[in-house]
Design an enzyme around this catalytic site. Structure first.
Site, PDB file in Angstrom:
ATOM      1  N   ARG A  20      -2.574  -2.006  -3.500  1.00 23.03           N
ATOM      2  CA  ARG A  20      -3.819  -1.279  -3.255  1.00 23.03           C
ATOM      3  C   ARG A  20      -3.861  -0.048  -4.168  1.00 23.03           C
ATOM      4  O   ARG A  20      -2.893   0.717  -4.220  1.00 23.03           O
ATOM      5  CB  ARG A  20      -3.884  -0.816  -1.804  1.00 23.03           C
ATOM      6  CG  ARG A  20      -5.118   0.005  -1.563  1.00 23.03           C
ATOM      7  CD  ARG A  20      -5.113   0.688  -0.227  1.00 23.03           C
ATOM      8  NE  ARG A  20      -6.329   1.464  -0.112  1.00 23.03           N
ATOM      9  CZ  ARG A  20      -6.407   2.628   0.507  1.00 23.03           C
ATOM     10  NH1 ARG A  20      -5.337   3.140   1.077  1.00 23.03           N
ATOM     11  NH2 ARG A  20      -7.533   3.274   0.568  1.00 23.03           N
TER      12      ARG A  20
ATOM     13  N   GLU B 180      -8.162  -5.424   5.229  1.00 22.76           N
ATOM     14  CA  GLU B 180      -8.023  -5.039   3.822  1.00 22.76           C
ATOM     15  C   GLU B 180      -6.821  -5.712   3.166  1.00 22.76           C
ATOM     16  O   GLU B 180      -6.860  -6.062   1.990  1.00 22.76           O
ATOM     17  CB  GLU B 180      -7.925  -3.511   3.716  1.00 22.76           C
ATOM     18  CG  GLU B 180      -9.294  -2.878   3.920  1.00 22.76           C
ATOM     19  CD  GLU B 180      -9.252  -1.378   4.161  1.00 22.76           C
ATOM     20  OE1 GLU B 180      -8.930  -0.990   5.294  1.00 22.76           O
ATOM     21  OE2 GLU B 180      -9.529  -0.625   3.225  1.00 22.76           O
TER      22      GLU B 180
ATOM     23  N   HIS C 223     -13.233   2.571  -0.030  1.00 20.92           N
ATOM     24  CA  HIS C 223     -13.267   1.534   1.015  1.00 20.92           C
ATOM     25  C   HIS C 223     -13.912   0.240   0.494  1.00 20.92           C
ATOM     26  O   HIS C 223     -14.345  -0.595   1.283  1.00 20.92           O
ATOM     27  CB  HIS C 223     -14.115   1.956   2.240  1.00 20.92           C
ATOM     28  CG  HIS C 223     -13.472   2.940   3.143  1.00 20.92           C
ATOM     29  ND1 HIS C 223     -14.206   3.734   3.995  1.00 20.92           N
ATOM     30  CD2 HIS C 223     -12.184   3.264   3.365  1.00 20.92           C
ATOM     31  CE1 HIS C 223     -13.399   4.505   4.690  1.00 20.92           C
ATOM     32  NE2 HIS C 223     -12.151   4.255   4.320  1.00 20.92           N
TER      33      HIS C 223
ATOM     34  N   ASN D 126       0.874  -1.176   0.000  1.00 17.82           N
ATOM     35  CA  ASN D 126       0.000   0.000   0.000  1.00 17.82           C
ATOM     36  C   ASN D 126       0.910   1.224   0.000  1.00 17.82           C
ATOM     37  O   ASN D 126       1.479   1.587   1.026  1.00 17.82           O
ATOM     38  CB  ASN D 126      -0.901  -0.030   1.240  1.00 17.82           C
ATOM     39  CG  ASN D 126      -1.870   1.135   1.268  1.00 17.82           C
ATOM     40  OD1 ASN D 126      -1.807   2.028   0.408  1.00 17.82           O
ATOM     41  ND2 ASN D 126      -2.756   1.151   2.244  1.00 17.82           N
TER      42      ASN D 126
ATOM     43  N   ARG E 162     -12.676  14.746   7.858  1.00 18.55           N
ATOM     44  CA  ARG E 162     -13.450  15.190   6.682  1.00 18.55           C
ATOM     45  C   ARG E 162     -14.880  15.554   7.060  1.00 18.55           C
ATOM     46  O   ARG E 162     -15.469  14.939   7.942  1.00 18.55           O
ATOM     47  CB  ARG E 162     -13.505  14.072   5.627  1.00 18.55           C
ATOM     48  CG  ARG E 162     -12.171  13.705   5.074  1.00 18.55           C
ATOM     49  CD  ARG E 162     -12.321  12.709   3.912  1.00 18.55           C
ATOM     50  NE  ARG E 162     -11.071  12.049   3.661  1.00 18.55           N
ATOM     51  CZ  ARG E 162     -10.906  10.721   3.665  1.00 18.55           C
ATOM     52  NH1 ARG E 162     -11.932   9.926   3.862  1.00 18.55           N
ATOM     53  NH2 ARG E 162      -9.722  10.215   3.456  1.00 18.55           N
TER      54      ARG E 162
END
Ligand code: ADP
Length: 397
Positions: free
Chosen positions: A93, A384, A182, A12, A241
């Site tokens: 990823r 993940e 996601h 990643n 956010r």
């Protein structure tokens, strides 16, 4: 032929970090993991974990090439030796796969170029992934490299949920639609629920509540809606956010506040959400402050929960009912109080938590609703990296 089971190196690559994990996809075992952080800064941080060995170092690491070289050196020095580790592929990823990718893709020059072309839709992510992909393909040229996209799971969204009510020609010209994010987590978690319950027909809402947060509505394993949109900014209240906000706030801040576009971008993405409301983006601190009577922190939690209620209610209606509500990620897996407060607000659906089961701490997937709840409520830890390793493996089988 190696006697070892097949292993996938998952990478990643972010703009200033490179995280990795060596995984056996078939039985889900993580063999080694690590990260390089603060790449390009005066002092970078490196950590490599293999078995009971945990090697951490602070040293300058100039760029992603130097970072991966350091990772390979650590494998060589600390183990396991990559030459004999039976790595069958590298899984990368990638945040934005646009309309091109609805599943994992072998990285050849064409895939690489498409990821590059999609950079305007994910300027913080895709260029950083490409750095990792390019150096990894150079340094590990003998194994296939596979891209696993955060957006792929949401390519099934019906047009009615993926399309913004924007002038069609403009939307088409600039590829503006809801891609979600996601997706790897939502797919992994919702599939786990199907496996655990042994049922194919489930109307499910997955709440991935971490620093970034998103909700998805999944009918019989297929996503029909999700809260993140063109970018991960839309939807739930997150660590830093805004989530949903009237876009006219941008016009107002530019016209009246004299702010520049980049400043507003940073404001909405990095200085809002829990951080903007309380000064703190870590849920544990916000929760502790709320418990101590801090009104700002309590309001932030109330805003977060109110938004969640709206999404759960909307998705349940859109699916024509709700069978399973699933919590995952840092907050979803650990914050029993948030789960309780949210479910208390969802009584209209006949949701009842088991107060004992809800507070039980475990790393395993579990049901936390009471036997007479009309909706099963579950906590399913996300993974993940394992999902990326499995998708990579499945493409090569
Ligand atoms: P990321 O999006 O960075 O992967 P995570 O899924 O790790 O995020 O979630 C991070 C969030 O989870 C943080 O807000 C953190 O405070 C929260 N969290 C972790 N443990 C707990 C806990 N025990 N109670 C409440 N929140 C927690």
């Amino acid at each position: 032929m190696s006697d070892l089971p097949p292993r996938v190196l998952v990478i990643n690559s972010g703009s200033s970090s490179l995280k990795y994990q060596l995984i056996e996809p078939e039985d889900g075992i993580s063999i080694a993991s690590g990260l390089v952080e603060r790449i390009g800064e005066p002092v970078s941080h490196t950590e490599h974990i293999y078995g009971d060995k945990d090697v951490a170092m602070d040293q300058p690491i100039l760029d992603h090439t130097a970072a991966l070289r350091e990772v390979l050196r650590l494998f060589n020095q600390v183990g396991p030796d990559l030459e004999t580790a039976n790595i069958i592929a590298v899984g990368h990823r990638v945040v934005q796969g646009g309309r091109y990718f609805d599943g994992p893709a072998l990285i050849d020059d064409q895939t690489r170029n498409l990821i590059d072309q999609l950079s305007p839709l994910a300027p913080l992510h895709n260029p950083a992934h490409l750095k990792g992909i390019d150096v990894a393909r150079q340094m590990l040229p003998d194994v296939p490299h596979v891209a696993v996209f955060d957006t792929a799971f949401f390519q099934t969204l019906p047009d009615a949920s993926a399309t913004y009510a924007l002038d069609k020609e403009t939307a088409d010209r600039y590829s503006i639609r809801r891609y979600g994010a996601h997706g790897t987590s939502h797919q992994y978690v919702s599939n786990r629920v199907h496996d655990l319950l042994g049922r194919k027909r489930i109307r499910q809402i997955v709440l991935h509540l971490g620093n970034g947060a998103s909700a998805s509505a999944v009918v019989n394993g297929r996503a029909i809606d999700t809260s993140m949109g063109l970018t991960p900014l839309e939807g739930l209240v997150m660590g830093t956010r805004t989530g949903d906000i009237d876009p006219a706030a941008i016009f107002h801040l530019m016209r009246v506040g004299g702010m520049k576009l980049d400043e507003i971008d940073t404001l909405f993405n990095k200085r809002s959400g829990l951080k903007g409301l309380t000064g703190d983006n870590d849920m544990r601190s916000v929760r502790a402050r709320a418990n101590a009577g801090d009104k700002e922190a309590r309001l932030a939690l109330d805003i977060m929960i109110h938004r969640l209620v709206k999404y759960v209610g909307g998705y349940a209606a859109a699916m024509g009912g709700l069978d399973v509500l699933t919590f995952t990620a840092g907050i979803g897996e650990n914050d029993a109080v948030l789960r309780q407060e949210l479910c208390d607000r969802l009584k209209i659906f006949g949701i009842k938590l088991d107060p004992v089961g809800n507070v039980l701490r475990s790393k395993d997937p579990r049901t936390i609703s009471s036997d007479d709840s009309a909706v099963r409520v579950m906590v399913v830890p996300t993974n993940e990296e394992l999902a990326i390793a499995r998708q990579t493996f499945s493409l090569l089988e």
